[in-house]
Scaffold this motif. Structure first.
Motif, PDB file in Angstrom:
ATOM      1  N   ARG A 353      48.167  25.211  36.946  1.00 16.46           N
ATOM      2  CA  ARG A 353      47.933  24.665  38.381  1.00 16.46           C
ATOM      3  C   ARG A 353      48.695  23.363  38.868  1.00 16.46           C
ATOM      4  O   ARG A 353      49.085  23.125  39.689  1.00 16.46           O
ATOM      5  CB  ARG A 353      46.442  24.405  37.886  1.00 16.46           C
ATOM      6  N   ASP A 354      48.833  23.001  37.848  1.00 11.95           N
ATOM      7  CA  ASP A 354      49.468  21.405  37.609  1.00 11.95           C
ATOM      8  C   ASP A 354      51.401  21.771  38.251  1.00 11.95           C
ATOM      9  O   ASP A 354      51.524  20.559  39.225  1.00 11.95           O
ATOM     10  CB  ASP A 354      49.948  20.019  36.383  1.00 11.95           C
ATOM     11  N   VAL A 355      51.653  22.418  37.327  1.00 11.34           N
ATOM     12  CA  VAL A 355      53.716  22.721  37.920  1.00 11.34           C
ATOM     13  C   VAL A 355      53.306  23.023  39.663  1.00 11.34           C
ATOM     14  O   VAL A 355      54.336  22.799  40.402  1.00 11.34           O
ATOM     15  CB  VAL A 355      54.121  23.473  36.937  1.00 11.34           C
ATOM     16  N   ILE A 356      52.096  24.209  40.309  1.00 15.01           N
ATOM     17  CA  ILE A 356      52.443  24.458  41.448  1.00 15.01           C
ATOM     18  C   ILE A 356      51.835  22.995  42.261  1.00 15.01           C
ATOM     19  O   ILE A 356      52.664  23.153  43.542  1.00 15.01           O
ATOM     20  CB  ILE A 356      51.059  25.797  41.318  1.00 15.01           C
ATOM     21  N   ALA A 357      50.916  22.391  41.765  1.00 18.33           N
ATOM     22  CA  ALA A 357      49.987  21.981  42.673  1.00 18.33           C
ATOM     23  C   ALA A 357      51.892  20.112  43.014  1.00 18.33           C
ATOM     24  O   ALA A 357      51.918  19.764  44.298  1.00 18.33           O
ATOM     25  CB  ALA A 357      49.786  20.630  42.539  1.00 18.33           C
ATOM     26  N   TYR A 358      52.328  19.960  42.044  1.00 17.43           N
ATOM     27  CA  TYR A 358      53.834  19.272  41.869  1.00 17.43           C
ATOM     28  C   TYR A 358      54.713  20.157  42.628  1.00 17.43           C
ATOM     29  O   TYR A 358      55.149  19.894  43.869  1.00 17.43           O
ATOM     30  CB  TYR A 358      53.972  19.631  40.595  1.00 17.43           C
ATOM     31  N   ALA A 359      54.727  21.110  42.375  1.00 17.04           N
ATOM     32  CA  ALA A 359      56.211  22.262  43.107  1.00 17.04           C
ATOM     33  C   ALA A 359      55.651  22.111  44.861  1.00 17.04           C
ATOM     34  O   ALA A 359      56.649  21.590  45.585  1.00 17.04           O
ATOM     35  CB  ALA A 359      56.389  23.404  42.933  1.00 17.04           C
ATOM     36  N   SER A 360      54.829  22.178  45.231  1.00 17.00           N
ATOM     37  CA  SER A 360      54.113  22.463  47.021  1.00 17.00           C
ATOM     38  C   SER A 360      54.491  21.206  47.047  1.00 17.00           C
ATOM     39  O   SER A 360      54.587  21.277  48.345  1.00 17.00           O
ATOM     40  CB  SER A 360      52.261  22.231  46.300  1.00 17.00           C
ATOM     41  N   ASP A 361      54.292  19.568  46.356  1.00 17.52           N
ATOM     42  CA  ASP A 361      54.362  18.932  47.296  1.00 17.52           C
ATOM     43  C   ASP A 361      55.790  18.274  47.799  1.00 17.52           C
ATOM     44  O   ASP A 361      56.637  18.193  48.470  1.00 17.52           O
ATOM     45  CB  ASP A 361      53.949  17.589  46.564  1.00 17.52           C
ATOM     46  N   ARG A 362      57.122  19.212  47.034  1.00 21.36           N
ATOM     47  CA  ARG A 362      57.840  19.331  46.616  1.00 21.36           C
ATOM     48  C   ARG A 362      58.537  20.222  47.480  1.00 21.36           C
ATOM     49  O   ARG A 362      60.457  20.589  47.580  1.00 21.36           O
ATOM     50  CB  ARG A 362      58.488  19.182  45.510  1.00 21.36           C
ATOM     51  N   GLY A 363      57.863  21.254  48.002  1.00 28.32           N
ATOM     52  CA  GLY A 363      58.402  22.286  49.267  1.00 28.32           C
ATOM     53  C   GLY A 363      58.911  23.364  48.281  1.00 28.32           C
ATOM     54  O   GLY A 363      58.980  24.332  49.198  1.00 28.32           O
ATOM     55  N   ILE A 364      57.796  23.813  46.987  1.00 26.61           N
ATOM     56  CA  ILE A 364      58.833  24.430  46.639  1.00 26.61           C
ATOM     57  C   ILE A 364      57.620  25.038  46.622  1.00 26.61           C
ATOM     58  O   ILE A 364      56.767  25.200  45.853  1.00 26.61           O
ATOM     59  CB  ILE A 364      59.634  24.087  45.428  1.00 26.61           C
ATOM     60  N   THR A 365      57.703  27.006  46.783  1.00 30.55           N
ATOM     61  CA  THR A 365      56.387  28.167  46.271  1.00 30.55           C
ATOM     62  C   THR A 365      57.029  28.368  44.385  1.00 30.55           C
ATOM     63  O   THR A 365      58.176  28.254  44.417  1.00 30.55           O
ATOM     64  CB  THR A 365      57.199  29.219  47.066  1.00 30.55           C
ATOM     65  N   VAL A 366      55.921  28.506  44.037  1.00 33.28           N
ATOM     66  CA  VAL A 366      56.303  28.748  42.828  1.00 33.28           C
ATOM     67  C   VAL A 366      56.237  30.647  42.086  1.00 33.28           C
ATOM     68  O   VAL A 366      54.534  30.701  42.603  1.00 33.28           O
ATOM     69  CB  VAL A 366      55.258  28.543  41.618  1.00 33.28           C
ATOM     70  N   ILE A 367      56.713  31.452  41.942  1.00 27.66           N
ATOM     71  CA  ILE A 367      56.692  32.712  41.826  1.00 27.66           C
ATOM     72  C   ILE A 367      56.419  33.055  40.590  1.00 27.66           C
ATOM     73  O   ILE A 367      57.264  33.067  39.921  1.00 27.66           O
ATOM     74  CB  ILE A 367      57.201  33.789  43.024  1.00 27.66           C
ATOM     75  N   PRO A 368      55.461  33.926  40.024  1.00 25.76           N
ATOM     76  CA  PRO A 368      55.894  34.788  38.405  1.00 25.76           C
ATOM     77  C   PRO A 368      56.281  36.044  38.737  1.00 25.76           C
ATOM     78  O   PRO A 368      56.423  36.352  39.425  1.00 25.76           O
ATOM     79  CB  PRO A 368      54.268  34.195  38.649  1.00 25.76           C
TER      80      PRO A 368
END
Length: 643
Positions: A353-368
């Motif tokens: 969840r921390d990584v997803i939020a961190y990525a989201s602020d930077r305009g990045i979607t995390v796909i597992p």
């Protein structure tokens, strides 16, 4: 070191090579009842050993001498064997790691360390490949924007700079900018009703597009989407000089510019393999910082494979209690490096969840990515009661050397497992996609299974490959019921059961991606020959990496143009959603090597995804790259030097 292990090439042919292996006992004591444990990236023909016997699981080999053999002090053990491989050209093709055990350790192994020497190749070493760089330009943005106009003057960024309260679409980008500027200015930048950095929402602007204007007293970032604001911030950050113009006041002089820009491809991804070697959260976040800086918008997180299961699943704690660890005394045997100790790790749901939020602020979607039906050895070893069919006598060996890593489409437990795992993955990851792998299912699987034969007869299947399609169709439909679209490697089309809604990633070749696009699938181009950053960057033997898909120097990465040979009016072009780079990590087990393999080639992949082919220039890119190296030096990235 008390023991030393040498590997020497004896002879090489196009598809067969012969090697000599020598173990030296450099101690003053005899070694009795011993076994040599080592890792090697090729499958050894065990029946060709001239002395001793060999067991191999993946890269992990256990070599035992003939019965009652004693390795005397200051003597050596010697054997030869064949490997079905093309000639080696890299030192990394040799032995990866080794240790010795003794018969007294059968119940619990206490490894004795062994020094592994560099392989003695049966070939001359090539000179190091270099890419001389021209002088840097005045402004060195990567990727190249659509338009860039240099204006007269500078904006002074200081502790007195403030950000105007941002539109909700810019909230994440604003947080990211604040974090970056706090690092530069050594104090948080305030957000006020009226500041001199302003995010302006312009609803008419297309997805991902942005307008950046830097004036003497103000900076304007305009976009119509969250993605556009992130891209504007990434450009702004690149325009901040590495060193302040006034050290005492921490003032940075930004050139006044106007940039109008938008992406060429909507999907610009990077895949990181965290299953083969585990990469901690801080390493992942630092990578996300760089991906955002160079305008990638997707982080494809390869979380499961034969060698490790890295994501916490509440329904099956065994997946991380057992499947996240390997070692000489673990259920999963060692692989690749660090084989003499317990090795591994996993991400808790809170980590993710921390990584997803961190990525989201930077305009990045995390796909597992949860890889099925192949590459499942870690899961199968963790849950044998659920995932092993004792009646299945099928004989196969995967390309990585496993004979027990494929899920059975005829087991009820397989579907229970997939349902529970995918449910938790869908809940954890907000992305609209889940990648299910589907690659490298070997011939021979499911061919001697009564249950699989019955399943084929029930559905009228005539080829075992259809069982793969059967299982993937279940996954696709289950993901769809959760509002997710399935993604998979190009083998997801094997068995012809998944719908055209599945997004295909082409990895084996450019031609494979073209074929899938012409068949009606949406495709992300990721051909290994251009985008696999685990491939060696040059032609000398001491280059780090692998070369199964060839060598991959920087210029070859940059030369990639998806479907360039296809006429522009061919509808297949409309099916190409973007491009993706990848770092597979069989040999990547530390930060230094991690960075060396990525940089500067990652910047070339970034420009392939963002900049239209007609606006790209190799000489110009090299000049801009030279300008970017000062930033890589500043943040301590161990990039491969260009000259």
């Amino acid at each position: 070191m008390s023991y030393r292990l040498d590997l020497t090439v004896i002879e090489q042919h196009d598809h067969q090579s012969r090697f000599a292996l020598t173990l030296h006992n450099l101690t003053d004591r005899p070694l009795d009842g011993w076994a040599l444990h080592f890792t090697f990236g090729r499958w050894i023909s065990a029946d060709t050993l001239t002395v001793g016997s060999l067991e191999q699981v993946g890269s992990y080999c256990i070599l035992k001498p003939d019965a009652d053999a004693v390795l005397a002090p200051n003597s050596h053990f010697y054997t030869e064997f064949n490997v079905g491989t093309s000639p080696f050209t890299l030192f990394d093709d040799g032995l990866l790691d080794a240790f010795i055990s003794t018969a007294a350790q059968d119940s619990f192994i206490t490894p004795l360390p062994v020094e592994v020497t560099t392989i003695n190749l049966h070939a001359a070493n090539s000179e190091r490949f270099n890419t001389p760089l021209p002088a840097a330009k005045a402004i060195n943005l990567i990727p190249e924007p659509q338009t860039l106009q240099r204006l007269e003057g500078y904006f002074r960024l200081t502790q007195h700079t403030a950000i105007t309260q941002a539109h909700e679409a810019a909230a994440g980008s604003c947080r990211w900018l604040q974090q970056e500027l706090q690092t530069l200015l050594h104090e948080p930048l305030p957000v006020r009703d009226k500041g001199n950095i302003t995010f302006q929402h312009c609803a008419q602007m297309t997805e991902g597009a942005y307008h950046l204007l830097i004036e003497q007293e103000h900076i304007w970032l305009q976009a119509g989407s969250e993605a556009g604001f992130a891209h504007a911030v990434s450009t702004l950050l690149q325009l901040i000089p590495v060193k302040p113009s006034h050290q005492a006041q921490a003032a940075y002089a930004l050139p006044m510019v106007e940039v109008q820009d938008a992406p060429h491809y909507g999907y610009r991804g990077f895949m990181l393999d965290c299953a083969r070697h585990f990469h901690g959260i801080e390493r992942v976040k630092f990578l996300l910082d760089q991906l955002a800086r160079y305008k990638f918008n997707t982080f494809h997180w390869h979380l499961t494979d034969d060698e490790g299961w890295r994501v916490e699943i509440d329904a099956y704690p065994e997946l991380t209690r057992i499947g996240a660890w390997r070692g000489p005394n673990e259920a999963i045997v060692p692989q690749f490096t660090t084989i003499s100790q317990r090795y591994g790790g996993f991400y808790t749901k809170q980590d993710i969840r921390d990584v997803i939020a961190y990525a989201s602020d930077r305009g990045i979607t995390v796909i597992p990515e949860i890889d099925i039906p192949g590459h499942c050895r870690a899961a199968i070893r963790s849950l044998p009661d659920l995932l092993v069919d004792p009646q299945d006598r099928s004989k196969y060996r995967s390309i990585q050397g496993y004979t027990d890593n494929i899920l059975s489409p005829a087991l009820k437990g397989t579907y229970t497992f997939l349902t529970n795992v995918l449910d938790e993955i869908c809940e954890l990851f907000p992305a609209p996609y889940v990648h299910i792998g589907a690659d490298e299912v070997p011939a021979g699987v499911w061919t001697d299974s009564p249950a699989c034969h019955a399943l084929m007869e029930e559905h009228g299947y005539t080829d075992p490959k259809e069982l793969q399609g059967h299982l993937l169709r279940f996954a696709e439909q289950h993901l769809a019921s959760k509002g997710k679209t399935m993604m998979g490697w190009e083998e997801a089309t094997d068995g012809d059961k998944v719908s055209k809604d599945t997004v295909i990633f082409s990895w084996r070749s450019e031609e494979a991606g073209q074929k899938c696009a012409q068949a009606g699938f949406n495709v992300v181009m990721q051909p290994a020959q251009y985008t696999y950053l685990d491939l060696a960057q040059g032609f000398s033997a001491d280059e780090a990496g692998v070369d199964w898909a060839g060598k991959l120097p920087l210029d070859h990465v940059y030369s990639y143009r998806p479907l360039a040979d296809l006429p522009q009016d061919d509808p297949a072009h409309q099916r190409i959603k973007g491009v993706q780079g990848a770092l597979w990590c069989e040999l990547v087990n530390n930060q230094s090597r991690f960075e060396y393999m990525l940089y500067p080639r990652l910047l070339a992949v970034a420009e392939i995804g963002w900049t239209a082919p007609e606006n790209r220039s190799w000489p110009d890119f090299k000049a801009r790259l030279n300008g970017q190296l000062t930033y890589l030096d500043k943040v301590g990235i161990n990039y491969r030097r260009c000259e």
